[in-house]
Design a protein around this motif. Sequence first.
Motif, PDB file in Angstrom:
ATOM      1  N   GLY A 129      12.754  -7.929  -9.944  1.00 27.53           N
ATOM      2  CA  GLY A 129      12.274  -7.509 -11.252  1.00 27.53           C
ATOM      3  C   GLY A 129      11.291  -8.483 -11.889  1.00 27.53           C
ATOM      4  N   SER A 130      11.202  -9.683 -11.352  1.00 26.98           N
ATOM      5  CA  SER A 130      10.249 -10.638 -11.917  1.00 26.98           C
ATOM      6  C   SER A 130       8.821 -10.206 -11.590  1.00 26.98           C
ATOM      7  CB  SER A 130      10.533 -12.059 -11.422  1.00 26.98           C
ATOM      8  OG  SER A 130      10.446 -12.132 -10.016  1.00 26.98           O
ATOM      9  N   VAL A 131       7.877 -10.673 -12.410  1.00 30.59           N
ATOM     10  CA  VAL A 131       6.460 -10.322 -12.247  1.00 30.59           C
ATOM     11  C   VAL A 131       5.666 -11.607 -12.033  1.00 30.59           C
ATOM     12  CG1 VAL A 131       4.439  -9.279 -13.336  1.00 30.59           C
ATOM     13  CG2 VAL A 131       6.693  -8.226 -13.626  1.00 30.59           C
ATOM     14  N   THR A 188       9.953  -7.787  -0.962  1.00 33.74           N
ATOM     15  CA  THR A 188       9.065  -6.636  -1.155  1.00 33.74           C
ATOM     16  C   THR A 188       8.425  -6.770  -2.527  1.00 33.74           C
ATOM     17  OG1 THR A 188      10.505  -5.268   0.223  1.00 33.74           O
ATOM     18  CG2 THR A 188       8.925  -4.109  -1.196  1.00 33.74           C
ATOM     19  N   LEU A 189       7.098  -6.670  -2.557  1.00 29.83           N
ATOM     20  CA  LEU A 189       6.310  -6.854  -3.772  1.00 29.83           C
ATOM     21  C   LEU A 189       5.445  -5.626  -4.016  1.00 29.83           C
ATOM     22  CD1 LEU A 189       5.115 -10.392  -2.691  1.00 29.83           C
ATOM     23  CD2 LEU A 189       6.792  -9.959  -4.484  1.00 29.83           C
ATOM     24  N   LYS A 190       5.508  -5.075  -5.235  1.00 30.40           N
ATOM     25  CA  LYS A 190       4.692  -3.915  -5.597  1.00 30.40           C
ATOM     26  C   LYS A 190       3.590  -4.369  -6.546  1.00 30.40           C
ATOM     27  CE  LYS A 190       4.763   0.656  -7.636  1.00 30.40           C
ATOM     28  NZ  LYS A 190       5.568   1.696  -8.265  1.00 30.40           N
ATOM     29  N   LEU A 191       2.357  -4.059  -6.185  1.00 31.58           N
ATOM     30  CA  LEU A 191       1.224  -4.405  -7.035  1.00 31.58           C
ATOM     31  C   LEU A 191       1.232  -3.509  -8.269  1.00 31.58           C
ATOM     32  CD1 LEU A 191      -1.099  -6.440  -6.873  1.00 31.58           C
ATOM     33  CD2 LEU A 191      -2.517  -4.603  -5.999  1.00 31.58           C
ATOM     34  N   ILE A 192       1.180  -4.110  -9.455  1.00 26.01           N
ATOM     35  CA  ILE A 192       1.231  -3.331 -10.692  1.00 26.01           C
ATOM     36  C   ILE A 192      -0.047  -3.477 -11.525  1.00 26.01           C
ATOM     37  CG2 ILE A 192       3.746  -3.234 -10.830  1.00 26.01           C
ATOM     38  CD1 ILE A 192       3.626  -5.544 -12.869  1.00 26.01           C
ATOM     39  N   GLU A 193      -0.871  -4.488 -11.228  1.00 24.74           N
ATOM     40  CA  GLU A 193      -2.152  -4.686 -11.917  1.00 24.74           C
ATOM     41  C   GLU A 193      -3.081  -5.430 -10.980  1.00 24.74           C
ATOM     42  OE1 GLU A 193      -2.178  -6.806 -15.687  1.00 24.74           O
ATOM     43  OE2 GLU A 193      -0.413  -5.721 -16.364  1.00 24.74           O
ATOM     44  N   GLY A 194      -4.383  -5.291 -11.231  1.00 18.66           N
ATOM     45  CA  GLY A 194      -5.327  -6.138 -10.519  1.00 18.66           C
ATOM     46  C   GLY A 194      -6.444  -5.405  -9.813  1.00 18.66           C
ATOM     47  N   ASP A 195      -7.282  -6.221  -9.176  1.00 18.76           N
ATOM     48  CA  ASP A 195      -8.494  -5.724  -8.517  1.00 18.76           C
ATOM     49  C   ASP A 195      -8.214  -4.724  -7.401  1.00 18.76           C
ATOM     50  OD1 ASP A 195     -10.686  -7.190  -9.883  1.00 18.76           O
ATOM     51  OD2 ASP A 195      -9.586  -8.956  -9.185  1.00 18.76           O
ATOM     52  N   VAL A 196      -7.151  -4.936  -6.641  1.00 19.58           N
ATOM     53  CA  VAL A 196      -6.837  -4.032  -5.527  1.00 19.58           C
ATOM     54  C   VAL A 196      -6.607  -2.608  -6.029  1.00 19.58           C
ATOM     55  CG1 VAL A 196      -5.112  -3.524  -3.737  1.00 19.58           C
ATOM     56  CG2 VAL A 196      -5.994  -5.845  -4.000  1.00 19.58           C
ATOM     57  N   LEU A 197      -6.054  -2.475  -7.233  1.00 20.61           N
ATOM     58  CA  LEU A 197      -5.760  -1.137  -7.765  1.00 20.61           C
ATOM     59  C   LEU A 197      -7.013  -0.394  -8.230  1.00 20.61           C
ATOM     60  CD1 LEU A 197      -2.352  -1.736  -9.591  1.00 20.61           C
ATOM     61  CD2 LEU A 197      -2.779  -0.780  -7.319  1.00 20.61           C
ATOM     62  N   LYS A 198      -8.180  -1.013  -8.092  1.00 20.74           N
ATOM     63  CA  LYS A 198      -9.438  -0.292  -8.324  1.00 20.74           C
ATOM     64  C   LYS A 198      -9.733   0.646  -7.156  1.00 20.74           C
ATOM     65  CE  LYS A 198     -11.423  -3.996 -11.117  1.00 20.74           C
ATOM     66  NZ  LYS A 198     -12.365  -5.118 -11.108  1.00 20.74           N
ATOM     67  N   GLN A 199      -9.094   0.382  -6.004  1.00 24.98           N
ATOM     68  CA  GLN A 199      -9.320   1.203  -4.811  1.00 24.98           C
ATOM     69  C   GLN A 199      -8.062   1.908  -4.300  1.00 24.98           C
ATOM     70  OE1 GLN A 199     -11.186  -1.954  -2.363  1.00 24.98           O
ATOM     71  NE2 GLN A 199     -12.937  -0.567  -2.330  1.00 24.98           N
ATOM     72  N   TYR A 200      -6.905   1.421  -4.728  1.00 24.41           N
ATOM     73  CA  TYR A 200      -5.646   1.974  -4.236  1.00 24.41           C
ATOM     74  C   TYR A 200      -4.774   2.409  -5.400  1.00 24.41           C
ATOM     75  CZ  TYR A 200      -7.245  -0.295  -0.020  1.00 24.41           C
ATOM     76  OH  TYR A 200      -7.999  -0.670   1.053  1.00 24.41           O
ATOM     77  N   LYS A 201      -4.171   3.576  -5.256  1.00 22.86           N
ATOM     78  CA  LYS A 201      -3.275   4.091  -6.288  1.00 22.86           C
ATOM     79  C   LYS A 201      -1.952   3.318  -6.275  1.00 22.86           C
ATOM     80  CE  LYS A 201      -1.362   8.486  -7.919  1.00 22.86           C
ATOM     81  NZ  LYS A 201      -1.309   9.932  -7.634  1.00 22.86           N
ATOM     82  N   THR A 202      -1.447   3.021  -5.075  1.00 21.05           N
ATOM     83  CA  THR A 202      -0.240   2.209  -4.908  1.00 21.05           C
ATOM     84  C   THR A 202      -0.481   1.202  -3.796  1.00 21.05           C
ATOM     85  OG1 THR A 202       0.742   3.738  -3.300  1.00 21.05           O
ATOM     86  CG2 THR A 202       1.316   4.072  -5.633  1.00 21.05           C
ATOM     87  N   PHE A 203       0.194   0.057  -3.919  1.00 21.33           N
ATOM     88  CA  PHE A 203       0.059  -0.979  -2.891  1.00 21.33           C
ATOM     89  C   PHE A 203       1.333  -1.824  -2.892  1.00 21.33           C
ATOM     90  CE2 PHE A 203      -1.511  -4.442  -0.426  1.00 21.33           C
ATOM     91  CZ  PHE A 203      -2.575  -3.934   0.308  1.00 21.33           C
ATOM     92  N   LYS A 218     -10.469 -12.920  -7.310  1.00 17.51           N
ATOM     93  CA  LYS A 218      -9.749 -11.693  -7.674  1.00 17.51           C
ATOM     94  C   LYS A 218      -8.445 -12.060  -8.376  1.00 17.51           C
ATOM     95  CE  LYS A 218     -12.487  -8.981  -5.080  1.00 17.51           C
ATOM     96  NZ  LYS A 218     -12.356  -7.880  -4.184  1.00 17.51           N
ATOM     97  N   VAL A 219      -7.849 -11.046  -9.025  1.00 19.60           N
ATOM     98  CA  VAL A 219      -6.553 -11.228  -9.683  1.00 19.60           C
ATOM     99  C   VAL A 219      -5.636 -10.070  -9.319  1.00 19.60           C
ATOM    100  CG1 VAL A 219      -7.480 -12.548 -11.629  1.00 19.60           C
ATOM    101  CG2 VAL A 219      -7.304 -10.060 -11.800  1.00 19.60           C
ATOM    102  N   GLY A 220      -4.346 -10.318  -9.447  1.00 19.50           N
ATOM    103  CA  GLY A 220      -3.358  -9.272  -9.209  1.00 19.50           C
ATOM    104  C   GLY A 220      -2.019  -9.676  -9.786  1.00 19.50           C
ATOM    105  N   LYS A 221      -1.221  -8.670 -10.131  1.00 22.31           N
ATOM    106  CA  LYS A 221       0.154  -8.901 -10.574  1.00 22.31           C
ATOM    107  C   LYS A 221       1.069  -8.072  -9.699  1.00 22.31           C
ATOM    108  CE  LYS A 221      -0.080  -9.966 -15.484  1.00 22.31           C
ATOM    109  NZ  LYS A 221       0.226  -9.454 -16.834  1.00 22.31           N
ATOM    110  N   GLN A 222       2.137  -8.715  -9.229  1.00 24.96           N
ATOM    111  CA  GLN A 222       3.111  -8.033  -8.389  1.00 24.96           C
ATOM    112  C   GLN A 222       4.497  -8.134  -9.007  1.00 24.96           C
ATOM    113  OE1 GLN A 222       2.335 -10.294  -4.757  1.00 24.96           O
ATOM    114  NE2 GLN A 222       1.706  -8.386  -3.777  1.00 24.96           N
ATOM    115  N   LYS A 223       5.235  -7.031  -8.892  1.00 27.30           N
ATOM    116  CA  LYS A 223       6.634  -7.008  -9.301  1.00 27.30           C
ATOM    117  C   LYS A 223       7.488  -7.190  -8.054  1.00 27.30           C
ATOM    118  CE  LYS A 223      10.033  -4.343 -11.846  1.00 27.30           C
ATOM    119  NZ  LYS A 223      10.253  -3.171 -12.695  1.00 27.30           N
ATOM    120  N   VAL A 224       8.464  -8.066  -8.134  1.00 27.04           N
ATOM    121  CA  VAL A 224       9.384  -8.274  -7.022  1.00 27.04           C
ATOM    122  C   VAL A 224      10.357  -7.101  -7.009  1.00 27.04           C
ATOM    123  CG1 VAL A 224      11.123  -9.780  -6.007  1.00 27.04           C
ATOM    124  CG2 VAL A 224       9.159 -10.785  -7.197  1.00 27.04           C
TER     125      VAL A 224
END
Length: 151
Positions: A53-55, A84-99, A67-73
């Motif tokens: 649950g940490s970010v 397992t880390l889910k991307l919730i913000e950042g540059d990668v989400l400009k191209q991917y809906k989920t990561f 680049k920047v990104g935020k992941q939720k554990v």
Amino acid sequence: MSLYGKLEADVEIKAPANKFHEVFCSRPHHISTMSPDKIQACNLHEGDLGKEGSVIGWNYVHDGEAKVGKQKVEAIDPVNNSITLKLIEGDVLKQYKTFVSKIQATPKGNGSVVHWTFEYEKLNQSVAHPETLLDLAVQMSKDIDSYLTQA
């Protein structure tokens, strides 16, 4: 053609699996010291290090650009040395809906094998699969291994 994808890579390292896992789980802020040309900073935004649950926020270099990104554990499995880390913000989400990234270290001989899995959904067909991000993860794993195994 599907927008969903999955990429995987294995990296053989000399460091023990539990030590490698502990870096991502409890000390991700040390990765900028271990792999400074790839990771500039890592900061805790919410929760506690090593807890689901940490970010965590990342400042990194990908394809020569900052680049920047935020992941939720999402999950931590200390028995199998996986996180397992889910991307919730950042540059990668400009191209991917989920990561979602899963990192698992498994003992092998005197070292271990780090298995990276990226599961993602592209925003559209013109978005490339994230092979260069996987390459970045592989190279970062080698840097962390070098740091952990130096005398």
